[in-house]
Design a protein around this motif. Structure first.
Motif: not given
Length: 98
Positions: A19-20, A23, A39-40, A42-43, A46
């Motif tokens: 996940g990091l 992001v 990035r979405l 990844g969020w 998380l």
């Protein structure tokens, strides 16, 4: 109790770094086409990780029943947020390709 430690450790070793990385945009070029809004996604991962963490830490600490109920509700809400973000990322990918 042992299984919660095992799952929390395995989640921390797999989902958290992935996940990091998503992001931060650290994804190999060959995967960028499949993971279009990187990035979405990844969020979303998380948020699912946060749901697991919020739900398991009070159980491992031996919290009261009311605290466990509140933690389960908060963890479920965080997980549902992650699922909604993943669905939104999928719709953005499909909409961009059309």
């Amino acid at each position: 109790m042992t299984w919660q430690w095992i799952f929390l450790a395995s989640f921390s070793l797999t989902v958290l770094p992935l996940g990091l990385a998503l992001v931060l945009g650290r994804v190999p070029e060959r995967f960028r086409a499949r993971l279009a809004p990187v990035r979405l996604r990844g969020w979303a991962l998380l948020a699912v990780y946060a749901g697991a963490l919020i739900n398991s830490v009070p159980r491992l600490a031996g919290a009261s029943e009311s605290a466990l109920l509140a933690a389960t509700a908060a963890g479920g809400l965080a997980t549902l947020t992650g699922i909604a973000l993943a669905a939104l990322a999928g719709r953005r990918t499909r909409g961009a390709g059309a």
